[in-house]
Scaffold this motif. Structure first.
Motif: not given
Ligand code: FES
Ligand code: FES
Lengths: 740, 155
Positions: B1-18
């Motif tokens: 499953m691909p990983k996405y690094t997102l900029n959420i509430n000024t911090s970087q969060k990585t999730v693995e999802t469809e």
């Protein structure tokens, strides 16, 4: 201070250490010597039903080790602010700072069984039970302390968690007094109640504490609960009410959707469990396309629903017959009208959610049900389990305004917990299912026939109401919970629920010598149950519209006409108040002001509502500019809580009146989202103004349902003033479309 | 499953999802934020509103793969590091502008977005900005009042 050296006192202080509230508690303790304690007055009246069922103080009030008071209530928070109202009455009677009172709501085995939260009865039942229990607890604490200290009660003072011997430094905390056990005493009259003029919390606008949590996005709702290794599920509901599953093809599901843990098929109950929430959404979509259902019994088209209702209704039952309507009207000319109200839905902003976990012995359920004990009965019967093996904890949902789909989501979760034990299963309903399977507020027809005497007063009045049931809430009748109807061994609802709610307020609260009320019950095509104010919404819309028609015939001012037909001072007070609130209003062309009055259930709260509307002369669209309410709910517990509910209720009622109608065709319900079931949006929101008449010495009545019925009538009457067109059918939509 | 690094509430969060998982589900189910709410999943009610680069947007139909490094702010991210709430949040508490409160996330985010662009909106502008946000309890008039107060007390 002496008490500080005792072990329980030390524990008490330790517990205080980490919260700032505790510090203020401590400093106020130092001042208790100076307290003037309010006088008590013996109460000898009736006890509320909830209290009669759970008569021990300890069912309602517990003293925690840290000195805080915990109040237990079997009611649930629906956004009506019941938690705050209960805190107020408990703090008041116990002379406790309100910050030191906690309220625990609805949990089986923990809180009292108070049936359902509804019918605006939470204040009447639960808050009053707490008031009497707290007042009894106070006397019990004083009596126990007097024995301990060997002094009379008169020499003692109870204030904010401590009993002090006046003029000494002898202090006992509640834990000292109770020695670690809870109250063991029943509530009995006479009860020493605090004198109302000395209240410091009750009647005041005490802010709710939960709004801060909500606005910060803290865990608040059932939807926000998360448990370790929790899994997600969706139910694939049948094509129609009585459709049966013919075929399901799950091949390809796991390839199409990742994270699928289990597909469950039990008769026509089909569900899928996944690791992640959105996987459940996708799996539901996949299975929808890969199931075949038998077609359901055709529905009548929504356009023909009222004719259909008349066709299928039972013969009328006479509900009330004062004087002799039939005889009196033989020789006089009567005036007749008929009003229709369609099915409308709860339309909660948050679709239903349920969580359940079977640990091998106990089935734990989290639900935003309005009646966790009756829900437990229904689920126990469905699963053939002992009720003691089921534990249900209430958690707030989004506002629901009656019996919506909450219980059904809990039922889904309970069924799935057995299919996938030891894990928390979270079932989140879709918007479409929440709207399609809602137990709607039933369609109602209200017909009247009346005559005026030579002075233009109403001499005779007959109401005929066609209505379906107004409560099919869960109970031992297992078919009340949705999924139970679709299992391999299905349960069908045996009873018809609460029919009488349908003619509520159909007999006007006016002095009329000859009055008859007949109910024509029908069992309609759609699933129905309780919706805020039950039949009163349709009936008061009709009664108060007809009052304006009669006033017109009599050539009288609508409000004066109403005043001529009542000598109830409280009714007169709200009508006069609404007159005053609106007397400076002026209207231009295509604008009008109309009024509606009601005494809820003809026995409870009084309400008068005024509406100012404008009609767009190009397209006939009706907009409500402003609404006023004059309300008397008896004794006011939380002033702002009541104002908030009245304001919100008038806005919701405006939405029902102008826009709402469940639509369906032969094969399905078509009001499945906010586009196909539009509700009021910001651009259509009227201004609102609420006046509350406080009557501290009268019994309390709930406020939640009160604004709904008179608002619709006020709007309809204002439309007549603005356009000369009488509204007989809800929703009003545009004037050209459906009005005479 | 691909990983996405997102900029959420000024911090970087990585999730693995469809890739098609909507942002709302990433926020609630993967990152365990409770501010944004599921109301319809159809972009009709506004319960799921977040700020994307300062502007309000519904998150329930927005695939995670479309977000990239856009700055996402949720209700939780409005509180400044010293714990002070946004003026709109403060005003809603003060005005007790809620009943069940389920709609509040959307109301607050839409109001913050409006005040970012227009610090002194009039009533009509407030109503316009919140037109896509539904409230079933009828808290609208209090929410409008709160937003007006917030506009006047911004520091
Ligand atoms: S949940 Fe996104 S708009 Fe309703
Ligand atoms: S306060 Fe309940 S939906 Fe807005």
């Amino acid at each position: 201070m002496k008490a500080e050296s005792t072990p329980s006192r030390r524990r008490f202080l330790k517990d205080l250490g980490y919260i700032s509230i505790g510090f203020s508690l401590f400093s106020s303790c130092l001042r208790t010597e100076d307290q003037i304690i309010a006088e008590r007055i013996p109460y000898n009246g009736d006890l509320p039903g909830s209290l009669k069922r759970e008569i021990n103080i300890n069912a309602w009030i517990k003293i925690l080790e840290n000195g805080r008071v915990q109040v237990l209530s079997g009611k649930v928070e629906l956004g009506q602010g019941i938690r705050t109202a209960i805190r107020q009455v408990a703090a008041e009677e116990l002379d406790m700072n309100i910050e030191n009172v906690d309220v625990l709501l609805a949990e089986t085995g923990v809180t009292p069984n108070e049936g359902y939260t509804g019918a605006s009865a939470s204040i009447q039942n639960s808050a009053m039970s707490v008031r009497y229990a707290a007042a009894t607890a106070r006397i019990e604490l004083l009596e126990l302390a007097s024995k301990k200290l060997g002094v009379t009660i008169e020499e003692l003072q109870l204030y904010n968690g401590r009993v002090t011997q006046k003029g000494t430094n002898k202090v006992l905390t509640y834990s000292d007094i109770l020695e670690g056990v809870q109250f063991e005493k029943e509530v009995a009259i006479p009860i020493q109640l605090k004198k109302k003029t000395d209240y410091r919390y009750v009647g005041k606008a005490i802010p709710r504490t939960d709004i801060e949590k909500m606005v910060k996005g803290e865990v608040t709702y059932i939807h926000d609960l998360r448990f370790p290794e929790m899994v997600h599920a969706r139910v694939i509901r049948p094509a129609g009410y009585d459709s049966k599953l013919l075929q399901i093809d799950t091949s390809g599901l796991k390839e199409a959707v990742s994270g699928v843990l289990k597909t469950v098929v039990n008769g026509s109950f089909v569900a899928v469990i996944t690791e992640r929430e959105y996987q459940a959404v996708k799996a539901e979509r996949f299975l929808k396309n890969n199931t075949k259902w038998s077609s359901a019994t055709p529905l009548p088209e929504s356009e023909n629903q009222f004719e259909h209702i008349k066709k299928i209704a039972n013969p009328p039952e006479n509900i009330r017959n004062d004087g002799d309507f039939d005889n009196v009207t033989k020789s006089v000319k009567t005036i007749k009208s008929r009003y229709n109200k369609p099915y409308i839905m709860h339309g909660s902003m948050g679709p239903a959610c349920g969580i359940a976990m079977y640990d091998g012995e106990i089935l734990h359920i989290w639900s935003h049900s309005q009646g966790i004990y009756p829900l437990r009965d229904a689920i126990a019967s469905m699963l053939n389990m002992e009720v003691e093996k089921i534990h249900i904890k209430s958690a707030p949902g989004a506002g629901c305004y009656g019996h919506s789909t909450a219980d059904d989501a809990a039922t889904d979760a309970a069924l799935l917990a057995f299919e996938y034990p030891k894990k928390h299963i979270r079932v989140q309903w879709s918007r479409n299912d929440d709207q399609k399977w809602d137990p709607y507020g039933p369609a109602i027809i209200t017909e009247f026939e009346a005559s005026l005497d030579e002075k233009g007063k109403i001499n005779s009045w007959k109401s005929d109401v066609w209505t379906d049931s107004h409560s099919t809430r869960p109970n031992k009748d297992t078919g009340t919970i949705l999924a139970a109807r679709y299992l391999e061994k299905p349960f069908h609802m045996k009873s018809r629920g609460y029919l009488a709610g349908g003619h509520r307020n159909a007999d006007p609260y006016y002095n009329i010598p000859n009055m008859q009320l007949n109910a024509h019950y029908y069992e309609g095509p759609l699933r129905v149950s309780s919706l805020r104010s039950l039949g009163s919404f349709a009936n008061i819309f009709a009664v108060e519209s007809f009052m304006d028609e009669l006033a017109e015939k009599a050539g009288k001012d609508p409000l004066n006409f109403r005043l001529e037909h009542t000598d109830d001072q409280r009714a007169i007070a709200v009508i006069t108040k609404i007159q005053t609130l609106t007397e400076s209003q002026t209207t231009i062309e295509n604008e009008g002001i109309g009024y509606g009055f009601m005494r809820y259930k003809n026995t409870d709260a009084y309400a008068a509502v005024a509406a100012k509307v404008a009609i767009n002369s190009d397209n006939g669209v009706v907009s409500v500019i402003k609404l006023w309410a004059a309300i008397d709910v008896g004794e006011v517990i939380n002033l702002d809580g009541i104002i908030n509910q009245i304001e919100g209720g008038m806005i919701q009622a405006t939405s029902w009146t102008l826009k709402e109608q469940v639509t369906f065709n032969a094969s399905e319900i078509t009001s499945t989202d906010w586009n196909t079931y539009p509700i009021l949006r910001y651009s259509e929101i009227p201004e609102v103004e609420v006046a509350i008449i406080d009557r501290p010495n009268e019994p309390v009545y709930g406020a939640g349902e009160v604004p709904m019925p008179p608002t619709s009538a006020a709007i309809a009457n204002a439309v007549f003033k603005a356009s000369g067109k009488r509204v007989y059918d809800l929703p009003i939509k545009t004037l050209t479309q459906n009005q005479n | 499953m691909p990983k996405y690094t997102l900029n959420i509430n000024t911090s970087q969060k990585t999730v693995e999802t469809e890739p098609d998982t909507p942002l709302l589900y990433v926020l609630r189910d993967y990152l365990e934020l409770s501010g944004p709410k599921f109301g319809c999943g159809l972009s009709q009610c506004g319960a799921c509103t977040v700020l994307i680069d300062g502007s309000s947007r519904t998150s329930c139909m927005l695939p995670v793969s479309n977000i990239g490094q856009a700055e996402i702010t949720t209700l939780e991210g409005l509180e400044n590091p010293s714990g002070k709430l946004h003026a709109v949040q403060e005003a809603i508490i003060k005005e007790q502008a809620a009943q069940c409160g389920y709609c509040l996330n959307g109301m607050v985010m839409a109001a913050v977005s409006l005040l970012n662009k227009n610090p002194n909106p009039d009533e009509r502008e407030i109503k316009n900005a919140l037109e896509m946000n539904l409230c079933r309890c009828g808290a609208h008039t209090r929410i409008i009042r709160a937003i007006k107060i917030a506009a006047n007390t911004k520091d």
